[in-house]
Design a protein around this motif. Structure first.
Motif, short mmCIF file in Angstrom:
data_model
loop_
_atom_site.label_atom_id
_atom_site.label_comp_id
_atom_site.label_asym_id
_atom_site.label_seq_id
_atom_site.Cartn_x
_atom_site.Cartn_y
_atom_site.Cartn_z
N VAL A 440 0.86 -1.18 0.00
CA VAL A 440 0.00 0.00 0.00
C VAL A 440 0.90 1.23 0.00
CG1 VAL A 440 -1.80 1.26 1.22
CG2 VAL A 440 -1.81 -1.23 1.25
N ILE A 441 0.83 2.03 -1.06
CA ILE A 441 1.67 3.21 -1.17
C ILE A 441 1.17 4.27 -0.20
CG2 ILE A 441 2.53 4.98 -2.72
CD1 ILE A 441 3.51 2.18 -3.35
N VAL A 442 2.05 4.71 0.69
CA VAL A 442 1.72 5.73 1.70
C VAL A 442 2.54 6.97 1.39
CG1 VAL A 442 1.70 6.28 4.15
CG2 VAL A 442 1.23 3.94 3.40
N SER A 443 1.88 8.10 1.17
CA SER A 443 2.54 9.34 0.80
C SER A 443 2.58 10.30 1.99
CB SER A 443 1.81 9.99 -0.39
OG SER A 443 0.49 10.34 -0.02
N ASP A 444 3.09 11.51 1.73
CA ASP A 444 3.20 12.52 2.78
C ASP A 444 1.83 12.90 3.33
OD1 ASP A 444 5.74 12.33 1.93
OD2 ASP A 444 5.90 14.34 1.10
N SER A 573 -1.60 -0.61 11.74
CA SER A 573 -1.70 -1.93 12.37
C SER A 573 -2.74 -2.80 11.68
CB SER A 573 -2.03 -1.78 13.86
OG SER A 573 -1.04 -1.03 14.53
N ALA A 574 -3.88 -2.19 11.31
CA ALA A 574 -4.91 -2.95 10.60
C ALA A 574 -4.42 -3.39 9.23
CB ALA A 574 -6.17 -2.10 10.46
N LEU A 575 -3.64 -2.55 8.56
CA LEU A 575 -3.09 -2.93 7.26
C LEU A 575 -2.15 -4.12 7.40
CD1 LEU A 575 -2.20 0.37 5.36
CD2 LEU A 575 -3.81 -1.38 4.66
N MET A 576 -1.28 -4.08 8.38
CA MET A 576 -0.31 -5.16 8.55
C MET A 576 -1.00 -6.46 8.96
SD MET A 576 2.62 -2.95 10.50
CE MET A 576 3.29 -1.47 9.75
N LYS A 577 -2.03 -6.39 9.80
CA LYS A 577 -2.75 -7.60 10.17
C LYS A 577 -3.49 -8.19 8.98
CE LYS A 577 -3.47 -6.32 15.02
NZ LYS A 577 -4.48 -5.98 16.06
N PRO A 582 2.78 -1.52 4.23
CA PRO A 582 2.89 -0.12 3.82
C PRO A 582 4.23 0.17 3.14
CG PRO A 582 2.13 -0.31 6.09
CD PRO A 582 2.61 -1.67 5.69
N VAL A 583 4.18 0.88 2.04
CA VAL A 583 5.38 1.28 1.29
C VAL A 583 5.48 2.80 1.38
CG1 VAL A 583 6.56 1.23 -0.92
CG2 VAL A 583 5.08 -0.67 -0.27
N TYR A 641 -8.28 5.67 3.67
CA TYR A 641 -7.51 4.86 2.71
C TYR A 641 -7.37 3.42 3.21
CZ TYR A 641 -3.53 3.86 -0.42
OH TYR A 641 -2.69 3.34 -1.35
N CYS A 642 -6.93 3.28 4.44
CA CYS A 642 -6.74 1.93 5.01
C CYS A 642 -8.07 1.23 5.26
CB CYS A 642 -5.93 2.02 6.30
SG CYS A 642 -4.24 2.58 6.07
N ASP A 643 -9.09 1.98 5.67
CA ASP A 643 -10.39 1.35 5.90
C ASP A 643 -10.94 0.75 4.62
OD1 ASP A 643 -10.31 1.94 8.52
OD2 ASP A 643 -11.85 3.48 8.52
N ALA A 644 -10.74 1.43 3.49
CA ALA A 644 -11.24 0.90 2.22
C ALA A 644 -10.51 -0.38 1.82
CB ALA A 644 -11.09 1.96 1.13
N VAL A 645 -9.17 -0.38 1.96
CA VAL A 645 -8.40 -1.56 1.56
C VAL A 645 -8.66 -2.73 2.50
CG1 VAL A 645 -6.07 -2.45 1.21
CG2 VAL A 645 -6.63 -0.14 0.47
N VAL A 646 -8.60 -2.48 3.81
CA VAL A 646 -8.83 -3.56 4.77
C VAL A 646 -10.28 -4.03 4.72
CG1 VAL A 646 -8.72 -4.18 7.21
CG2 VAL A 646 -6.97 -2.70 6.23
N GLY A 647 -11.23 -3.09 4.61
CA GLY A 647 -12.63 -3.47 4.54
C GLY A 647 -12.94 -4.30 3.31
N GLY A 648 -12.37 -3.94 2.16
CA GLY A 648 -12.58 -4.74 0.96
C GLY A 648 -12.03 -6.13 1.09
N ARG A 649 -10.86 -6.25 1.73
CA ARG A 649 -10.28 -7.59 1.93
C ARG A 649 -11.14 -8.43 2.88
NH1 ARG A 649 -5.98 -10.86 1.70
NH2 ARG A 649 -5.29 -11.92 3.57
N ARG A 650 -11.63 -7.83 3.95
CA ARG A 650 -12.48 -8.58 4.88
C ARG A 650 -13.82 -8.93 4.25
NH1 ARG A 650 -10.61 -7.90 10.39
NH2 ARG A 650 -12.70 -8.25 11.21
#
Length: 711
Positions: A440-444, A573-577, A582-583, A641-650
């Protein structure tokens, strides 16, 4: 001979005589004073001499008639040749010789093991002040190319890309009436369940006297009541029945088609059961089928409500942030990016079939065929054709799992409600299906949105003008396009400075350099200034600051104040679980893993930090390389951003688990009903036991749906 030469007036000997006396030892000629025999070799031993340029001749002194001989030794050769291997003749001594060679080589290595060139000052400085980066795993070109999966069904034409506002209006039509009909259908189904169960408080035997006067029996009345309730439920669930018929006649059966056949055979069994003597006291399965229809309508309503909520949220933002997935963007693995864009393609994906329909595209024909064969074998195969309707009703009702149309709709609605509160919208089931493991690309702006960074202090060195230093620094940061552009723009307006034109921009680890008005400008961190040999006064080596140097001299220091949101750490933490790494594709020179770990306590050991050139590429994905649409965001920050990615995976995992339980319940129920109907076990296969069995497989679906948004 030597004694004679020492005497005054003694004899002088030639070179040949000397060599013959001391070099040949009598092997190459006679002794001195003896004549040389014919055929005997000359008494001369060849010396290794180099060819010299000819010497100009000079007249001999005092009648000397002997030539002058010049002997020149060759220079010693350098001892840099490899150590030769000693291999003596004879097989017996070869082992000892090889061992001796091995020992000599070991001694040679021990003598030269520390003969390494010391790194120069520039290399030591770069190693000290340059942050460590992660290497990218490049694709293996020698690996065999995997063949694409075979598609069992040809892909249908994609739905039209309707604008989100228009799509929300379409979903809004008839939504309230559908909700009312779903509740009434559920109420009628529960009433049918009460009529199918013998309860102490609800005894049908009290009506036996009145019914006998009318020539009716209690069993007949109950059958007709159950059939009427099932028919009313089917009318309320007309879209489910119509969808099942349309799918079947177009040869594209789904879960609704299985429900349609269960409805038809149950209605037929309910109408014929009162006329069969062997069915006396054994009610049809009208309550089970009615509950299946009511839950199917409820699932359809939940999905339509969630789609309307998603379309309405997407229509409220003209330029949303687009979350997309590229299969090989970073380290040859799926990578998620976020960039400003449009909602192009969102309406088309929202109207596509969900995961439940896609699974039943294969499962429904098999279930229909299996239920038909089981009903025929249980009736005609057992020479009991009179129970074909009862067997078919039982088999098709068991195959039509209650959670078939709830496997996607129920968790999808719960997740949509959560994402709507944080400003994120999934692009339907295709967007959720693309969410999996990857980067997951993480920017400034993800870590520090606009307003999270402030310039706390400005200090100018060397007598330079403040407006000049502020203008040069703001110009460089604007060209660098990092998260510090906005706070330095505000600082630029405060000091009345102007933006300048920059040429020759070059990026480095920790900063960048450029030419402004024929002056070299360096902007970056304190480590970058040390790397570029810019002297920093004592006491000003600050980590969370930006330095500016003009023509190699330090000109300005800008102390920064970073305020990180409390939602960043839980989101990471939710992304890593969830299996997403994160990149860090940051452009702010200060945002390196060391600062994020020391000051903000982020788990940078589980993050990836690419080199500066790859960070530039990852932070500005081209529109043609944006990838497939996953979600739309209406807010900045890492939380949505993370809620969308993690929520879609779940959601994808929840749908798969729900479908697994639904199909398992259908198969097991079909096997049990086939066995019980084949032996004619009317007393074992009652509506009450059937209701308990079907409800047991619905419990995991409710648990999974409540789990999908708990992160």
């Amino acid at each position: 001979m030597s004694d004679e030469t020492k005497k005054p007036g003694g004899r002088e000997y030639t070179v040949d005589e000397i060599l013959a006396e001391y070099g040949s030892k009598g092997r190459h000629g006679p002794k001195p004073g003896q004549p040389q025999k014919p055929g005997q070799p000359p008494k001369v031993v060849d010396f290794p001499t180099e060819k010299l340029p000819p010497i100009p001749s000079a007249p001999p002194e005092d009648g000397a008639d002997e030539p002058t001989i010049r002997l020149v030794k060759k220079p010693p050769k350098k001892e840099d040749k490899p150590i030769p291997e000693i291999v003596p003749e004879g097989v017996g001594r070869s082992i000892g010789a090889r061992l001796h060679t091995l020992l000599r080589r070991a001694d040679h290595f021990a003598d030269h093991m520390y003969d390494q060139a010391q790194p120069d000052e520039a290399a030591r400085r770069a190693e000290k002040y340059t942050p460590g980066v992660d290497r990218e795993v490049l694709p293996d070109e020698s690996a065999p190319v995997r063949r694409p999966r075979l598609r069992l069904v040809k892909p249908r034409q994609l739905p039209p890309d309707t604008p989100p506002a228009k799509l929300a209006a379409q979903y809004q039509k008839g939504l309230k009436s559908q909700a009312v009909r779903a509740r009434l259908a559920l109420l009628l189904a529960l009433l049918a369940a009460l009529c199918s169960v013998d309860l102490p408080l609800l005894s049908w035997n009290a009506l036996s006297g009145e019914l006998a006067a009318l020539g009716l029996e209690v069993f007949q009345l109950r059958c007709w009541v159950l059939t009427a309730l099932l028919a009313l439920t089917a009318l309320l669930c007309c879209e489910i029945v119509a969808a099942g018929a349309r799918q079947f006649f177009t040869l594209r059966p789904r879960g609704e088609s299985v429900l349609l056949f269960a409805l038809l055979f149950t209605l037929a069994d309910g109408l014929t059961a009162p006329r069969l003597a062997e069915r006396a006291g054994f009610l049809p399965f009208s309550a089970v089928t009615a509950l299946g229809l009511a839950l199917a309508l409820d699932g359809e309503h939940r999905r339509r409500r969630a789609d309307r909520m998603s379309a309405k949220a997407a229509s409220q933002v003209k330029t949303p942030y687009v979350v997309s997935m590229n299969p090989t963007l970073w380290s040859s693995k799926p990578t998620y990016t976020k960039s400003s864009g449009s909602s192009l393609g969102f309406g088309s994906q929202l109207q596509m079939e969900d995961g439940g329909h896609a699974a039943y595209r294969v499962a429904a024909p098999l279930l229909l065929l299996g239920a038909t064969l089981c009903a025929l074998m249980a009736s005609a195969g057992q020479k009991a054709p009179d129970r074909v309707l009862w067997a078919a009703s039982a088999c098709f009702t068991a195959a039509a799992s209650w959670s078939a149309l709830l496997a996607f709709a129920l968790p999808y609605q719960k997740l949509t409600q959560r994402l709507n509160r944080v400003g994120a919208v999934l692009a339907g089931w295709p967007g959720a299906a693309r969410c999996g493991q990857g980067g997951v690309i993480v920017s400034d702006l993800d870590l520090f949105p606009t307003g999270s960074v402030h310039v706390a202090q400005v200090k100018v060195f060397g007598g330079a003008a403040t407006e000049k230093v502020v203008g040069y620094t703001a110009t460089m940061l604007r060209v660098m396009d990092c998260g510090l552009t906005r706070p330095f723009h505000d600082l630029l307006r405060t000091h009345g400075a102007l933006y300048r034109e920059v040429s020759g921009l070059e990026w480095h680890e920790g900063g960048a350099s450029g030419i402004i008005r024929n002056q070299e400008v360096l902007v970056g961190t304190a480590a970058y200034m040390h790397l570029m040999e810019v002297l920093i006064p004592p006491g000003h080596n600050v980590k969370n600051a930006i330095f500016c140097a003009i023509n190699g001299q330090l000109s300005g220091l800008f102390l920064l104040n970073y305020a990180m949101s409390s939602a960043v750490n839980p989101s990471l933490s939710a992304l890593m679980k969830a299996g997403a790494a994160p990149v860090l594709a940051t452009r702010d020179p200060n945002l390196i893993p060391a600062l994020l770990e020391q000051k903000f306590k982020l788990p940078v050991d589980k993050m990836e930090f690419p080199p500066v050139d790859r960070r530039l590429d990852l932070s500005r994905p081209a529109p043609e390389e944006a990838g497939d649409l996953v979600a739309l965001l209406s807010r900045e920050g890492l939380g949505p951003y993370c809620d969308a990615v993690v929520g879609g995976r779940r959601l994808r995992l929840a749908v798969r688990l729900g479908l697994a339980f639904a199909l398992a319940g259908s198969v097991i129920g079909l096997c049990l009903t086939f066995y019980l109907t084949s032996v004619g076990a009317y007393a074992s296969l009652t509506p009450a036991s059937f209701l308990v069995f079907m409800a047991a497989w619905l419990v995991p679906q409710w648990l999974i749906a409540n789990w999908v948004n708990q992160y």
